[in-house]
Scaffold this active site. Sequence first.
Site, short mmCIF file in Angstrom:
data_model
loop_
_atom_site.label_atom_id
_atom_site.label_comp_id
_atom_site.label_asym_id
_atom_site.label_seq_id
_atom_site.Cartn_x
_atom_site.Cartn_y
_atom_site.Cartn_z
N HIS A 135 0.77 -1.31 0.03
CA HIS A 135 -0.15 0.10 -0.15
C HIS A 135 0.97 1.28 -0.09
O HIS A 135 1.83 1.15 0.63
CB HIS A 135 -0.70 -0.16 1.07
N ASP A 136 0.42 2.43 -0.64
CA ASP A 136 0.94 3.49 -0.93
C ASP A 136 2.35 3.78 -1.38
O ASP A 136 3.08 4.74 -1.25
CB ASP A 136 1.19 4.26 0.69
N GLY A 153 5.18 -1.02 2.76
CA GLY A 153 4.36 0.16 2.57
C GLY A 153 5.02 1.33 2.44
O GLY A 153 6.22 1.65 2.97
#
Length: 294
Positions: A135-136, A153
């Site tokens: 994520h991100d 992440g």
Amino acid sequence: MSALDTLSRPGIDPTASIAPGAVIAEGAVIGAGCRIGPFCSVGPEAVLEDRVELVSHVVVDGATRIGAGTKVLAFSAIGTPPQDLKYKDEPTRCEVGPGCLIREGVTIHRASVGGGGVTTVGAGCMLMAMAHVAHDCRVGDGVILANNVMLGGHVWVGEHAFVGGGAAVHQTVRIGRLAMVSGLAGVTNDIPPFGYVFGLPARLVGFNKIGLLRRGATRDQLRTLRTANNLLFKDPGEFAAKLEQATQRWPDEPLVQEVIAFVRDSSRRRQLVRPGRMAAPELGGVDEENGDGA
């Protein structure tokens, strides 16, 4: 039926081909010339731009956009929820650029609410089998992630960087443009542009000479960059003083200035990778990326 069929529904271009057994949720947007193979699942917020191909058993979930001409092979999952215990199904996104090749078993998670709200993979990237983009993450154009690469992440990977097979990159690490990470490296600190790192933990052992030459750098630029890297990362002395010296000595050298700008970027959350040596006997026991001469 084994042949691909067209599916008549709002949001699905009539030239798209969709195999029996594929599940396309109401609301999904499927562009012209897309090919969706058997047992794929495309969620209601997904957008597949023109000529995207999902070969088989691919999951596209969440608010995910896949760029034109991208090909995704079997058992990959794109836009699925982040592996973050704080995430409570808030609206976040995942974007994959055009012209990418995503091989078998790749996972790309949509963003959490603790980042910028979007996980991005740039144009023309190649993600080899079983690579993971958490994520991100922000993966720049032309990046190659070899088999089993793991990006934690909030990792940023600059354009045309290469991350070798089995490498693990800790969350919030930034990898500069055209950097090169050796296979099985454990990256816990930021890698400057053009840097070449090796080992567990990863150490800066040189710069990506071959990559720079392929992107049009001259031999003179490489010699200057080598001298600057030696000053910054090998020579003794206080780092801040060496950084100022490099800034004043090479004000018109774009490669050196790119390294300096990366080092000075106050938004980075991790320290720079430490210098080291490539001591493995099979690699010659040297501390340069691919030979001694520029």
